[in-house]
Design a protein around this motif. Structure first.
Motif, PDB file in Angstrom:
ATOM      1  N   SER A 332       0.806  -1.222   0.000  1.00  0.00           N
ATOM      2  CA  SER A 332       0.000   0.000   0.000  1.00  0.00           C
ATOM      3  C   SER A 332       0.842   1.276   0.000  1.00  0.00           C
ATOM      4  O   SER A 332       0.323   2.357  -0.222  1.00  0.00           O
ATOM      5  N   GLN A 333       2.142   1.142   0.268  1.00  0.00           N
ATOM      6  CA  GLN A 333       3.009   2.329   0.268  1.00  0.00           C
ATOM      7  C   GLN A 333       4.321   2.014  -0.425  1.00  0.00           C
ATOM      8  O   GLN A 333       4.921   0.959  -0.161  1.00  0.00           O
ATOM      9  N   VAL A 334       4.792   2.934  -1.242  1.00  0.00           N
ATOM     10  CA  VAL A 334       6.117   2.796  -1.863  1.00  0.00           C
ATOM     11  C   VAL A 334       6.848   4.135  -1.775  1.00  0.00           C
ATOM     12  O   VAL A 334       6.225   5.190  -1.758  1.00  0.00           O
ATOM     13  N   ASP A 335       8.178   4.065  -1.739  1.00  0.00           N
ATOM     14  CA  ASP A 335       8.955   5.297  -1.842  1.00  0.00           C
ATOM     15  C   ASP A 335       9.224   5.559  -3.327  1.00  0.00           C
ATOM     16  O   ASP A 335       9.138   4.645  -4.154  1.00  0.00           O
ATOM     17  N   ALA A 336       9.537   6.806  -3.638  1.00  0.00           N
ATOM     18  CA  ALA A 336       9.789   7.151  -5.043  1.00  0.00           C
ATOM     19  C   ALA A 336      10.830   8.249  -5.095  1.00  0.00           C
ATOM     20  O   ALA A 336      10.903   9.092  -4.202  1.00  0.00           O
ATOM     21  N   GLY A 337      11.641   8.212  -6.150  1.00  0.00           N
ATOM     22  CA  GLY A 337      12.693   9.225  -6.297  1.00  0.00           C
ATOM     23  C   GLY A 337      13.698   9.134  -5.161  1.00  0.00           C
ATOM     24  O   GLY A 337      14.288  10.131  -4.746  1.00  0.00           O
ATOM     25  N   THR A 338      13.901   7.929  -4.668  1.00  0.00           N
ATOM     26  CA  THR A 338      14.691   7.739  -3.446  1.00  0.00           C
ATOM     27  C   THR A 338      16.189   7.930  -3.657  1.00  0.00           C
ATOM     28  O   THR A 338      16.757   7.460  -4.637  1.00  0.00           O
ATOM     29  N   ASN A 339      16.799   8.611  -2.699  1.00  0.00           N
ATOM     30  CA  ASN A 339      18.252   8.753  -2.670  1.00  0.00           C
ATOM     31  C   ASN A 339      18.672   8.528  -1.219  1.00  0.00           C
ATOM     32  O   ASN A 339      18.221   9.251  -0.333  1.00  0.00           O
ATOM     33  N   ASP A 374      15.620   0.162  -7.327  1.00  0.00           N
ATOM     34  CA  ASP A 374      14.654   0.909  -8.139  1.00  0.00           C
ATOM     35  C   ASP A 374      15.004   2.390  -8.035  1.00  0.00           C
ATOM     36  O   ASP A 374      14.770   3.021  -7.010  1.00  0.00           O
ATOM     37  N   THR A 375      15.557   2.909  -9.111  1.00  0.00           N
ATOM     38  CA  THR A 375      16.024   4.306  -9.055  1.00  0.00           C
ATOM     39  C   THR A 375      15.075   5.250  -9.802  1.00  0.00           C
ATOM     40  O   THR A 375      15.467   6.345 -10.181  1.00  0.00           O
ATOM     41  N   ARG A 376      13.823   4.826  -9.969  1.00  0.00           N
ATOM     42  CA  ARG A 376      12.898   5.696 -10.699  1.00  0.00           C
ATOM     43  C   ARG A 376      12.626   7.003  -9.936  1.00  0.00           C
ATOM     44  O   ARG A 376      12.509   7.013  -8.720  1.00  0.00           O
ATOM     45  N   SER A 377      12.489   8.063 -10.694  1.00  0.00           N
ATOM     46  CA  SER A 377      12.163   9.366 -10.103  1.00  0.00           C
ATOM     47  C   SER A 377      10.694   9.365  -9.674  1.00  0.00           C
ATOM     48  O   SER A 377       9.930   8.463 -10.040  1.00  0.00           O
ATOM     49  N   VAL A 378      10.303  10.383  -8.926  1.00  0.00           N
ATOM     50  CA  VAL A 378       8.899  10.480  -8.497  1.00  0.00           C
ATOM     51  C   VAL A 378       8.007  10.486  -9.736  1.00  0.00           C
ATOM     52  O   VAL A 378       7.011   9.764  -9.815  1.00  0.00           O
TER      53      VAL A 378
END
Ligand code: SAM
Ligand code: SF4
Length: 482
Positions: A332-339, A374-378
């Motif tokens: 139900s939750q994912v991070d995005a654009g993570t660094n 997973d290095t996808r941006s937001v």
């Protein structure tokens, strides 16, 4: 600089509820029983949390037919309880000094090559500005365990984040505290306090965490979420680091832990996390415990069925295709654009946020705890969700409206999603589209929003949402949550 951690204040009522022999017996002796598995699936579909032995029965179901039924049920339950929303967040690492020596972690004290630092207020502010510039409203702050990162330091970091921009919910992932410590952190108004037990298997735990370190105290950590609840933090997150012991053991233990919290405090965990071990500086994984992609997908579906009301988080440790697959199965939750490099969000050069939408970041293992997959941006993540018919949600309403802990469990009450979650997901997504998306994504996203609004059965709610979307898109209003 301080060198020792303060003494522990023993917790009241702490018990070690993980019985290795019993869990091992469940794994070894539970037969594959199609009739029982179907009864358990029916129980899960009625949104009744499963007993650990029922989780074990799902784990024992390996035939292709039963496997397919488990995945299909998880998919349906996810829709029934959560609708088609996915909440987005980002981690923000605040400090990587650490007195512990966890065998799997790039921040462990014996790793001489790690570059150690913590972010000062000015750097935190820059990070937050970079993150809000990309659309984030919800962060999790991450800390090593160090005497300099006591409750006051955590509290002040949270306050700095709230003061720096439009972040509306700050969660924390840090070492377990004593009750007084949690109360200090709570003063800053945190969302979830997250503590992963890493491995619930006692021998594996002792092997990964030298006994002389603070983290070597199994019970102190196991009881950490309970102490947070005793201190009045309603939303706690639990988790296991998959790859340190048998995944079946960890899965049954997570369900046992969730049940323990419910029985003791009347509230289960707000979220469960199930990170798989990733490469980190100087870390050698034990191949016996590597979790295959197939088993990983199975365990997420089984967890979904076992704890219907618990949010499930899958981070960018996992590759894009696994995350995309797991979203339908229960996450139900994912991070995005993570660094996860300390200071990494702004130090890549924030003046060019727009150009960075498509920049793929490569983790620097000297600065980061482990390697991301997973290095996808937001923006890329949002687009992928929209393409899959999911509403990217930047909602933070529940905790701000006091819907936490026990009340949050009401979530399952019929109408809750349509009345609250869908409207808040749609309005926060509309804000994102207005403020951060490219014209092409905006057009695509607004098409999804229109179709979702049209699908709201209750006429009053449909009109309320349509009117709010107008106020956001045309009137420039923001933060219209219910
Ligand atoms: N120091 C705090 C603690 O140990 O609770 C904060 C946690 S740490 C910065 C966040 C989590 O990352 C850990 O609890 C662990 O589960 C996970 N982690 C550590 N090393 C990892 C690795 N090599 N791969 C994947 N996850 C890892
Ligand atoms: Fe420190 Fe946490 Fe890493 Fe262990 S997992 S070495 S406690 S940062």
């Amino acid at each position: 600089m301080t060198t020792a951690l303060p003494d522990l204040t023993p917790s009241t009522g702490a018990t070690d509820f993980i019985d290795d022999a019993r869990i091992e017996a469940l794994i070894a002796a539970t037969p594959e029983d199609p009739v029982r598995v179907r009864e358990i699936i029916a129980k899960a579909m009625a949104k009744i949390p499963l007993l650990p032995e029922e989780t074990a029965a799902l784990i024992a179901a390996r035939s292709p037919d039963l496997h397919g039924e488990i995945l299909a049920a998880a998919r349906q339950l996810k829709k029934d309880v959560y609708g088609n929303r996915i909440v987005l967040f980002a981690p923000l690492y605040i400090g990587n000094r650490c007195v512990n020596d966890c065998s799997y972690c790039g921040f462990r004290s014996s790793n001489q090559d790690a570059i150690r630092r913590e972010l000062d207020s000015a750097t935190i502010q820059k990070q937050v500005q970079a993150l809000t510039g990309r659309g984030h409203k919800r962060l999790i702050l991450v800390f090593g365990e160090h005497p300099d990162y006591g409750p006051e330091f955590i509290r002040d970091s949270v306050k700095t984040v709230y003061a720096a921009g439009d972040i509306r919910r700050v969660n924390v992932n840090a070492a377990p505290l004593d009750v007084e410590g949690y109360k200090i952190v709570a003063e800053a108004g945190i969302g979830t306090y997250q503590i992963f037990h890493e491995t619930y298997h006692h021998d594996a735990y002792a092997k990964a965490h030298p006994r002389k370190t603070r983290k070597g105290d199994y019970l102190w950590r196991l009881d950490g979420p309970s102490r947070a609840m005793q201190a009045g933090i309603d939303d706690v997150g639990i988790g296991a680091l998959f790859g340190l012991a048998d995944w079946r053991f960890e899965t049954i233990s997570l369900v046992t832990h969730a049940r323990h919290l419910f029985e003791r405090h009347g509230v289960g965990p707000h979220t469960i996390s199930f990170p798989r071990l990733r490469p980190a500086q100087g870390v050698v994984a034990d191949p016996r415990f590597t979790v295959s992609d197939e088993d990983f997908i199975r365990l997420v579906a089984i967890l979904r069925l076992s704890v219907p009301y618990t949010g499930m988080i899958c981070t960018a440790r996992e590759p894009a295709w696994i995350r995309d697959a797991l979203i339908g199965l229960g996450v139900s939750q994912v991070d995005a654009g993570t660094n996860i490099d300390l200071g990494g969000y702004s130090e890549q050069g924030d003046a060019t946020v727009v150009e960075q939408r498509t920049v793929h970041h490569h983790t620097d293992l000297k600065k980061a705890q482990f390697e991301l997959a997973d290095t996808r941006s937001v923006e890329e993540m949002v687009e992928r969700l929209v393409d899959g018919g999911q509403i990217p949600s930047f909602c933070t309403a529940c905790y701000r409206a006091g819907r936490t802990g026990e009340v949050f469990m009401e979530y399952a009450v019929p109408g809750f999603i349509e009345k609250l979650c869908t409207p808040n997901a749609l309005t926060t997504f509309q804000e994102y589209l207005c403020d951060h998306a490219s014209p092409a994504l905006k057009a695509k996203g607004e098409t999804l929003i229109r179709s979702q609004v049209a699908g709201i059965a209750d006429e009053k709610i449909r009109h309320m949402v349509a009117e709010r979307l107008q106020r956001i898109a045309k009137g420039g209003e923001r933060d219209l949550y219910v």
